[in-house]
Design an enzyme around this catalytic site. Structure first.
Site, PDB file in Angstrom:
ATOM      1  N   TRP A 122       0.830  -1.210   0.000  1.00 10.54           N
ATOM      2  CA  TRP A 122       0.000   0.000   0.000  1.00 10.54           C
ATOM      3  C   TRP A 122       0.866   1.261   0.000  1.00 10.54           C
ATOM      4  O   TRP A 122       0.494   2.272  -0.582  1.00 10.54           O
ATOM      5  CB  TRP A 122      -0.997  -0.004   1.162  1.00 10.54           C
ATOM      6  N   GLU A 164      -4.539   6.615  -3.993  1.00  8.35           N
ATOM      7  CA  GLU A 164      -4.598   7.831  -3.171  1.00  8.35           C
ATOM      8  C   GLU A 164      -3.869   9.027  -3.784  1.00  8.35           C
ATOM      9  O   GLU A 164      -3.580   9.992  -3.065  1.00  8.35           O
ATOM     10  CB  GLU A 164      -4.047   7.559  -1.755  1.00  8.35           C
ATOM     11  N   PRO A 205       7.471   0.902  14.585  1.00 14.07           N
ATOM     12  CA  PRO A 205       6.448   1.418  13.678  1.00 14.07           C
ATOM     13  C   PRO A 205       5.431   0.319  13.361  1.00 14.07           C
ATOM     14  O   PRO A 205       5.700  -0.850  13.648  1.00 14.07           O
ATOM     15  CB  PRO A 205       7.258   1.749  12.423  1.00 14.07           C
ATOM     16  N   LEU A 232      10.143   3.898   6.246  1.00 12.80           N
ATOM     17  CA  LEU A 232      10.219   5.105   7.064  1.00 12.80           C
ATOM     18  C   LEU A 232       9.083   6.078   6.767  1.00 12.80           C
ATOM     19  O   LEU A 232       8.810   6.419   5.619  1.00 12.80           O
ATOM     20  CB  LEU A 232      11.556   5.820   6.871  1.00 12.80           C
ATOM     21  N   HIS A 233       8.414   6.509   7.818  1.00 10.36           N
ATOM     22  CA  HIS A 233       7.322   7.488   7.689  1.00 10.36           C
ATOM     23  C   HIS A 233       7.283   8.344   8.944  1.00 10.36           C
ATOM     24  O   HIS A 233       7.667   7.898  10.026  1.00 10.36           O
ATOM     25  CB  HIS A 233       5.985   6.793   7.447  1.00 10.36           C
ATOM     26  N   HIS A 279       4.920  11.041  11.333  1.00 10.69           N
ATOM     27  CA  HIS A 279       3.545  11.417  11.662  1.00 10.69           C
ATOM     28  C   HIS A 279       3.465  12.917  11.939  1.00 10.69           C
ATOM     29  O   HIS A 279       4.316  13.468  12.642  1.00 10.69           O
ATOM     30  CB  HIS A 279       3.067  10.668  12.911  1.00 10.69           C
TER      31      HIS A 279
HETATM   32  C1  DD3 Z   1      -3.325   0.080   8.008  1.00  9.77           C
HETATM   33  C2  DD3 Z   1      -1.179   1.012   8.835  1.00  9.77           C
HETATM   34  C3  DD3 Z   1      -2.074   0.796   7.616  1.00  9.77           C
HETATM   35  C4  DD3 Z   1      -5.633  -1.260   8.799  1.00  9.77           C
HETATM   36  C5  DD3 Z   1      -5.598   0.084   8.718  1.00  9.77           C
HETATM   37  C6  DD3 Z   1      -4.462   0.768   8.324  1.00  9.77           C
HETATM   38  N1  DD3 Z   1      -2.803   5.998   5.506  1.00  9.77           N
HETATM   39  C7  DD3 Z   1      -2.772   2.265   5.787  1.00  9.77           C
HETATM   40  C8  DD3 Z   1      -3.427   1.421   3.629  1.00  9.77           C
HETATM   41  C9  DD3 Z   1      -3.534   2.702   3.120  1.00  9.77           C
HETATM   42  C10 DD3 Z   1      -2.893   3.610   5.303  1.00  9.77           C
HETATM   43  C11 DD3 Z   1      -2.660   4.791   6.066  1.00  9.77           C
HETATM   44  C12 DD3 Z   1      -3.350  -1.302   8.092  1.00  9.77           C
HETATM   45  C13 DD3 Z   1      -3.049   1.201   4.945  1.00  9.77           C
HETATM   46 CL1  DD3 Z   1      -6.978   0.978   9.109  1.00  9.77          CL
HETATM   47  C14 DD3 Z   1      -4.505  -1.975   8.464  1.00  9.77           C
HETATM   48  O1  DD3 Z   1      -2.364   2.098   7.103  1.00  9.77           O
HETATM   49  C15 DD3 Z   1      -3.276   3.807   3.952  1.00  9.77           C
HETATM   50  N2  DD3 Z   1      -3.398   5.057   3.436  1.00  9.77           N
HETATM   51  N3  DD3 Z   1      -2.318   4.761   7.362  1.00  9.77           N
HETATM   52  C16 DD3 Z   1      -3.157   6.105   4.223  1.00  9.77           C
HETATM   53  N4  DD3 Z   1      -3.318   7.347   3.697  1.00  9.77           N
END
Ligand code: DD3
Length: 329
Positions: free
Chosen positions: A167, A177, A263, A268-269, A271
């Site tokens: 993702w 996105e 994390p 690397l990200h 917040h």
């Molecule tokens: C994630 C950590 C991961 C459930 C959930 C979130 N921001 C994401 C896919 C697209 C995204 C994020 C895993 C996964 Cl609710 C399982 O986060 C994402 N897109 N945190 C954005 N913009």
């Protein structure tokens, strides 16, 4: 409260920036998803609940495990904050039933028109065992990870797990996105993509939450940071703050900019959350302020390679099991 949907055309915005902001934030404004073909269709209508993983009256959330078309799925429902901009419409257009009247006090059941009464729903499907576990209410334990522990326990565990960050690559490659990107610096070494985190509905800045994802793909976490990464970190801090000021009128003095250790995904990200919003994971046991990280790397190029780092792990986390097995807990 700032209306995040009203964007001013700031003539001082950099060229790069003004080009990037034009299209963002058009989705979600009509309550539809970003996939045109899914608009209006209820993909959740066939969801069969297996168990409630956790819920919180205070946060107004519920995490549900279930089945969707024979696949494991997790659904997160969240009642979103009330936005000042819709107050007058709520007062005008709602129906009201008296609950209690006592002296100068009265309570009501208020039914707002459907378009002012949205919930945020997040679907993970197909969900892995890990997703299901992640949202189960769990006890946490604090681990103190030495440099040696990282090499002998944590690193092998991360490598064996090979958590998918597909993702993240989709975002970097504009396969997903792309219209949500708030700012991008496309430099392969110093560059990053800044966009709203999943957790933020973008209806109000009260719970503002953005993430900066680096274009460099080989930095797993805080542990990998060295002084050679200082230009990258400075760049993210500087340009990230500028972009958020331009887009959301939120000054740096209202922002918490930090990294998580551990994390939740090993790419690397950084917040960016609004001060005053107690974002999950912003506590001292998990969050490392980017400004501190930068200073620490300035005083010791190998600070994060050598230091003992503390972090919480949930009872069912495989990594906790590894620390126990090594007699570290
Ligand atoms: C994630 C950590 C991961 C459930 C959930 C979130 N921001 C994401 C896919 C697209 C995204 C994020 C895993 C996964 Cl609710 C399982 O986060 C994402 N897109 N945190 C954005 N913009």
């Amino acid at each position: 409260m700032a209306d995040v949907s009203k964007r001013e055309n700031n003539p001082e915005a950099t060229e790069d920036f003004s080009q990037r902001i034009k299209k963002a934030k058009t989705d979600h404004e009509d309550g539809r998803g970003e996939n045109g073909e899914e608009s209006g269709k209820n993909v959740l209508s066939g969801f069969q609940t297996t168990t409630v993983l956790s819920d919180s009256a205070r946060e107004k959330t519920i995490f549900v495990h279930g089945k969707l078309a024979d696949q494991n799925a997790v659904v997160i429902l969240e009642k979103t904050p009330i936005n000042e901009d819709i107050l007058s419409e709520i007062f005008k257009a709602s129906t009201l039933e008296l609950d209690i009247r006592n002296d100068i006090y009265s309570t009501y059941r208020l039914q707002a028109p459907p378009h002012l009464n949205e919930m945020k729903a997040t679907l993970v499907c197909p969900a892995t065992e890990k997703h299901v576990k992640k949202y189960q209410r769990q006890e946490s334990f604090l681990v103190e990870e030495t440099a040696d522990d990282y090499q002998s326990i944590t690193l092998p565990f991360i490598q064996k797990q090979s958590f998918s960050v597909q993702w993240v690559y989709n975002i970097l490659e504009k396969k997903a996105e792309s219209e949500r990107i708030v700012f991008e610096d496309s430099d392969p070494k110093l560059g990053f993509v800044l966009l709203p985190d999943f957790k933020w509905d973008q209806k109000q800045t009260d719970n503002l939450y953005l993430i900066a994802i680096t274009h460099q793909r080989n930095i797993k976490s805080l542990r990998d940071l060295r002084s050679e990464h200082l230009p990258l970190l400075q760049n993210i801090l500087q340009k990230g703050k500028e972009a958020i000021l331009q887009r959301y009128s939120l000054p740096a003095s209202k922002m918490r900019v930090y990294l998580h250790y551990q994390p939740s995904y090993y790419h690397l990200h950084i917040h960016f959350t609004k001060l005053g919003y107690e974002a999950p994971g912003c506590g001292v046991e998990r969050a490392h302020l980017l400004t501190d990280v930068i200073q620490n790397l300035h005083s010791d190029p190998h600070y994060y390679k050598t230091r003992t780092l503390s972090f919480p792990l949930r009872a069912d986390d495989g990594l906790l099991g590894q620390f126990k097995k090594a007699g570290k807990l």
